[in-house]
Each structure stands twice: as structure tokens, then as C-alpha cells.
Design an enzyme around this catalytic site. Structure first.
Site, PDB file in Angstrom:
ATOM      1  N   ASP A 189      24.079  11.200 -20.399  1.00 40.98           N
ATOM      2  CA  ASP A 189      23.075  11.337 -19.347  1.00 40.98           C
ATOM      3  C   ASP A 189      23.857  11.536 -18.046  1.00 40.98           C
ATOM      4  O   ASP A 189      25.077  11.784 -18.081  1.00 40.98           O
ATOM      5  CB  ASP A 189      22.082  10.156 -19.326  1.00 40.98           C
ATOM      6  CG  ASP A 189      22.698   8.854 -18.864  1.00 40.98           C
ATOM      7  OD1 ASP A 189      23.918   8.837 -18.543  1.00 40.98           O
ATOM      8  OD2 ASP A 189      21.987   7.841 -18.813  1.00 40.98           O
ATOM      9  N   CYS A 242      26.426   7.078 -22.055  1.00 40.69           N
ATOM     10  CA  CYS A 242      25.572   6.806 -20.899  1.00 40.69           C
ATOM     11  C   CYS A 242      26.298   5.760 -20.065  1.00 40.69           C
ATOM     12  O   CYS A 242      27.485   5.515 -20.293  1.00 40.69           O
ATOM     13  CB  CYS A 242      24.155   6.395 -21.305  1.00 40.69           C
ATOM     14  SG  CYS A 242      23.998   4.842 -22.198  1.00 40.69           S
ATOM     15  N   THR A 271      26.108   2.369 -19.725  1.00 37.34           N
ATOM     16  CA  THR A 271      26.578   1.225 -20.517  1.00 37.34           C
ATOM     17  C   THR A 271      26.812   1.573 -21.980  1.00 37.34           C
ATOM     18  O   THR A 271      27.459   0.806 -22.698  1.00 37.34           O
ATOM     19  CB  THR A 271      25.525   0.107 -20.496  1.00 37.34           C
ATOM     20  OG1 THR A 271      24.303   0.637 -21.042  1.00 37.34           O
ATOM     21  CG2 THR A 271      25.292  -0.414 -19.084  1.00 37.34           C
ATOM     22  N   HIS A 304      33.783   0.380 -42.031  1.00 36.87           N
ATOM     23  CA  HIS A 304      32.776  -0.479 -42.675  1.00 36.87           C
ATOM     24  C   HIS A 304      31.349   0.045 -42.521  1.00 36.87           C
ATOM     25  O   HIS A 304      30.508  -0.227 -43.368  1.00 36.87           O
ATOM     26  CB  HIS A 304      32.845  -1.901 -42.095  1.00 36.87           C
ATOM     27  CG  HIS A 304      34.005  -2.685 -42.621  1.00 36.87           C
ATOM     28  ND1 HIS A 304      34.147  -4.040 -42.431  1.00 36.87           N
ATOM     29  CD2 HIS A 304      35.100  -2.296 -43.339  1.00 36.87           C
ATOM     30  CE1 HIS A 304      35.260  -4.455 -43.015  1.00 36.87           C
ATOM     31  NE2 HIS A 304      35.872  -3.422 -43.556  1.00 36.87           N
ATOM     32  N   HIS A 343      30.541  -1.731 -48.782  1.00 37.28           N
ATOM     33  CA  HIS A 343      30.010  -1.249 -47.499  1.00 37.28           C
ATOM     34  C   HIS A 343      28.969  -0.143 -47.723  1.00 37.28           C
ATOM     35  O   HIS A 343      28.006  -0.037 -46.964  1.00 37.28           O
ATOM     36  CB  HIS A 343      31.141  -0.761 -46.603  1.00 37.28           C
ATOM     37  CG  HIS A 343      32.177  -1.811 -46.368  1.00 37.28           C
ATOM     38  ND1 HIS A 343      31.893  -2.987 -45.715  1.00 37.28           N
ATOM     39  CD2 HIS A 343      33.469  -1.899 -46.760  1.00 37.28           C
ATOM     40  CE1 HIS A 343      32.982  -3.741 -45.679  1.00 37.28           C
ATOM     41  NE2 HIS A 343      33.956  -3.110 -46.309  1.00 37.28           N
TER      42      HIS A 343
HETATM   43  C1  RB5 Z   1      21.453   5.255 -15.859  1.00 34.51           C
HETATM   44  O1  RB5 Z   1      21.437   4.724 -14.579  1.00 34.51           O
HETATM   45  C2  RB5 Z   1      21.711   4.147 -16.881  1.00 34.51           C
HETATM   46  O2  RB5 Z   1      20.602   3.307 -16.959  1.00 34.51           O
HETATM   47  C3  RB5 Z   1      22.007   4.737 -18.243  1.00 34.51           C
HETATM   48  O3  RB5 Z   1      23.112   5.579 -18.135  1.00 34.51           O
HETATM   49  C4  RB5 Z   1      22.368   3.764 -19.336  1.00 34.51           C
HETATM   50  O4  RB5 Z   1      23.346   2.869 -18.926  1.00 34.51           O
HETATM   51  C5  RB5 Z   1      21.229   3.109 -20.005  1.00 34.51           C
HETATM   52  O5  RB5 Z   1      21.395   2.337 -20.963  1.00 34.51           O
END
Ligand code: RB5
Length: 142
Positions: free
Chosen positions: A8, A65, A67, A98, A133
Site C-alpha cells: 500500500d 504495508c 506494519t 513448516h 506439517h
Molecule cells: C497505512 O497507514 C497503514 O495502516 C497500513 O499500511 C498498514 O500498516 C495496516 O495494517
């Protein structure tokens, strides 16, 4: 092997870094975007990538993304996808060995580029062990 990659808006530069590494190692890379930092919704890119991976036998995916959590949540809703959010080389290696994960997920706001490279290397070197597995993975689909 072919790798589909998507992010993203939080992972544009990170995606380019990972795609370049893959290409330098001889992998075919299909970059599903986005290509600007305009805000987008991670489920849209996760779903597109997962369906492309499932339609292209033998391919795998990389999702990014901020996180890694949103992409993981979205990808694992798609039947047949085993997406692993990895923050270090050990989890990346085990995700292949696994879990036979077919999508690697990373958090661009979590990992430095050096760590991301070690995660990618461990993932690429990992091979599925099968056996018990495989039985467990079959239960995921039942
Ligand atoms: C975008 O700001 C952020 O929310 C997205 O990249 C991600 O971390 C969501 O899980």
C-alpha cells in the site's frame, strides 16, 4: 520462479528495494503496484495479489504495508493462501519449512532494509519439510 509483489502507500520504496533484490537474484517479478504514494486500501492489493498467485501455479507473493498486519489479515482470508508476517530471518525460514507459506508479508515501518534483506534471503532459502506439517496445512483448508 515468479514473484508477485504489492504494497500500500506505506511501502512504495520498500517494495522497490525488495523487487530489485529479487531481480538481482534472477527471479521474475510482477509488480502489482501501487506506484505513487497516494493513499490506497491494503485489502484491494492483497486480494489482487493472492488471486494472481493462486492462478499462476508455482508462483509466490510478497505483500508489504506499514506494519504488515493489514496485508496479513487480508491475504489469509483468501482460501489457499498461507501468508506469513515475518520480522526476522528465523520466522521467514520457518514460514517456508513448516507452514509452506506462499505469501511473505513484511512491515515497511517495522523493518530496516538490512533486516528486510535477511528476511527475504531466509525465505528464499527455505524449503517445505512436508510430513506432519503437510497434515497440519491440510487441516487449515478443512
Ligand atoms: C497505512 O497507514 C497503514 O495502516 C497500513 O499500511 C498498514 O500498516 C495496516 O495494517
Amino acid at each position: 520462479m515468479k514473484y508477485y509483489i504489492a504494497t500500500d502507500h506505506a511501502g512504495i520504496d520498500f517494495k522497490s528495494f525488495i523487487a530489485s533484490l529479487l531481480e538481482s537474484k534472477g527471479y521474475e517479478v510482477v509488480d502489482l503496484g501501487p506506484f505513487t504514494t497516494d493513499r490506497v486500501d491494503y485489502p484491494d492489493y492483497a486480494k489482487k495479489l493472492c488471486h494472481d498467485v493462486l492462478a499462476d501455479e508455482g508462483s509466490k507473493g510478497i505483500l508489504i504495508c506499514g506494519t504488515g498486519i493489514g496485508m496479513s489479515l487480508a491475504a489469509n482470508k483468501v482460501k489457499g493462501i498461507r501468508a506469513a508476517l515475518c520480522h526476522d530471518a528465523y520466522t521467514a525460514s520457518m514460514a517456508r519449512a513448516h507452514n509452506d507459506a506462499n505469501v511473505l508479508v513484511m512491515g515497511a515501518r517495522v523493518l530496516g532494509l538490512g533486516t528486510a534483506e535477511s528476511v527475504l534471503d531466509a525465505w528464499l532459502a527455505g524449503t517445505f519439510e512436508g510430513g506432519r506439517h503437510a497434515d497440519r496445512i491440510a487441516k487449515l483448508e478443512s
